[in-house]
Design an enzyme around this catalytic site. Structure first.
Site, mmCIF file in Angstrom:
data_model
loop_
_atom_site.group_PDB
_atom_site.id
_atom_site.type_symbol
_atom_site.label_atom_id
_atom_site.label_comp_id
_atom_site.label_asym_id
_atom_site.label_seq_id
_atom_site.Cartn_x
_atom_site.Cartn_y
_atom_site.Cartn_z
ATOM 1 N N CYS A 132 0.911 -1.148 0.077
ATOM 2 C CA CYS A 132 0.193 0.086 0.126
ATOM 3 C C CYS A 132 0.835 1.225 -0.059
ATOM 4 O O CYS A 132 0.264 2.573 -0.017
ATOM 5 C CB CYS A 132 -1.170 -0.039 1.147
ATOM 6 N N GLN A 159 2.793 6.002 7.969
ATOM 7 C CA GLN A 159 1.772 4.761 7.632
ATOM 8 C C GLN A 159 0.656 4.549 8.747
ATOM 9 O O GLN A 159 1.136 4.517 9.834
ATOM 10 C CB GLN A 159 2.650 3.522 7.173
ATOM 11 N N HIS A 246 -2.007 6.633 4.125
ATOM 12 C CA HIS A 246 -0.507 6.509 4.336
ATOM 13 C C HIS A 246 -0.117 7.703 3.519
ATOM 14 O O HIS A 246 -0.381 7.929 2.516
ATOM 15 C CB HIS A 246 -0.011 5.313 3.622
ATOM 16 N N ASN A 319 -4.980 3.593 2.319
ATOM 17 C CA ASN A 319 -4.281 2.436 2.029
ATOM 18 C C ASN A 319 -5.389 1.222 2.073
ATOM 19 O O ASN A 319 -4.821 0.162 1.573
ATOM 20 C CB ASN A 319 -3.305 2.193 3.276
#
Ligand code: A2P
Length: 350
Positions: A132, A159, A246, A319
């Protein structure tokens, strides 16, 4: 899918964070699923999930529940992918995997449709979606390389916890509630350290070179998707206490001049990408900008004065959606549009 225009679709990991996003995105895009089978581990058998206004009973993933599925999406664990990917491919289905199990296999296309959709053509029953963090990065780099060839990329990521899974999201929420109540949070189970009011410079395990596997995934997957096996690349991946989305701070160096105006124009022209770049007006994307959106957002584009031909930018995406579910569904749409279902013969060569 004999006798039916709509493929039979199975989702392994339907009860997970990506599974939930998958059902939302499939509904929004009106993905042409005929029969839909929602699968997970034995723990979830009997649970009910809604899709298109109807309850679907979750079943355990097995030879029986996968039999005859034309398209199988998988977002569970590497072990689950390794167990079922070859079974689905060998039976003539198409297995679209969110995990890292097959991504670097030479016989498995690793696809972001807006970048390398043509790679769908040579699949042999298994296709992978990238990590991702890789997907938004390659989309932006793909737009920029139309201005000048890419020479080197460095990135630092920010993230969210849903990248680990639904349990990590619950862990962050519980830690925040404990802190708000003036209590000590329980010891972490899903992440290596407390994530609330913290950032953790570790995503996945460490390799011998000192990079984490997440950092190596970004590097190797970007090279494969962009068809640039020698691209110089270094990343630091960091977990931050956000729920979804993210973000990445990226420095890119080019082989020849890459004027900012030209980069901006290519980013604006790139399908799947939205430029939000007016810092003076406070306009740049954040993880919350990306939540529940399929676009990859780019902002803070500027020149990198530390190299001859360089630029710096900030890229953000959801993500669970473009980083996972949406990209997987787009791959299936490519497979259908290119008539690449039904690979029974080719699968035997795996
Ligand atoms: P389950 O809910 O039954 O454990 P997340 O990444 O959000 O944690 O989700 C992981 C997903 O992978 C869940 O849907 C989970 O199902 C599924 N999963 C985990 N282990 C298996 C397994 N052995 N077989 C099938 N699905 C699995």
């Amino acid at each position: 899918m004999p006798g039916s225009a709509r493929p039979t679709v199975a989702v392994i990991g339907a009860t997970g964070a990506v599974g939930a996003a998958f059902l939302r995105v499939a509904e929004e895009r009106d993905f042409p699923a005929g029969e839909l089978r929602l699968l997970a581990s034995a723990r979830s058998a009997g649970r009910r999930l809604r899709f298109r206004g109807e309850d679907h009973v979750v079943r355990e993933t097995s030879e029986e529940t996968l039999a005859g599925a034309d398209i199988v999406f998988c977002s569970a664990t590497s072990e689950v992918s390794k167990r079922w990917g070859p079974v689905v491919a060998a039976s003539g289905g198409v297995f679209i995997d969110d995990g890292s199990a097959f991504r670097m296999e030479p016989s498995v296309p690793l696809v972001v449709p807006e970048v390398n959709g043509d790679d769908v053509e040579w699949h042999r029953g298994i296709l992978s979606i990238p990590n991702c963090t890789t997907t938004p990065l390659v989309l932006a780099l793909h737009a920029m390389r139309r201005v000048a060839p890419l020479a080197r990329v460095t990135a630092a990521t920010y993230q969210s916890v849903t990248g680990v899974g639904a349990a990590a999201a619950r862990e962050l929420r519980a830690q925040l509630q404990a802190i708000a109540a003036g209590d000590d949070p329980a010891p972490p189970q899903e992440l290596p350290h407390q994530i609330a009011l913290n950032v953790i410079p570790q995503v996945d395990d460490f390799s011998e070179e000192g990079y984490t596997r997440e950092e190596l995934k970004m590097q190797n997957e970007s090279r494969k998707i962009l068809h640039l096996p020698d691209l110089r690349f270094s990343a630091t991946c960091v977990r931050v206490p956000t729920m979804v989305g993210h973000a990445e701070a990226v420095h890119v160096e080019f082989d020849s001049p890459a004027p900012l105006q030209a980069l901006r124009a290519e980013l604006q022209a790139q399908p799947g990408l939205e430029l939000q770049d007016d810092p003076g007006a406070g306009l740049y994307p954040t993880p919350l900008t990306s939540e529940d959106d399929d676009s990859v957002f780019v902002g803070r584009l500027r020149r990198d004065p530390s190299v001859e031909h360089g630029a710096v930018f900030w890229v953000v995406s959801d993500n669970l959606r473009k980083g996972a579910a949406t990209n997987a569904i787009q791959i299936a749409e490519e497979v259908l549009a290119r008539g690449r279902l039904g690979t029974r013969e080719a699968a035997r060569a795996l």
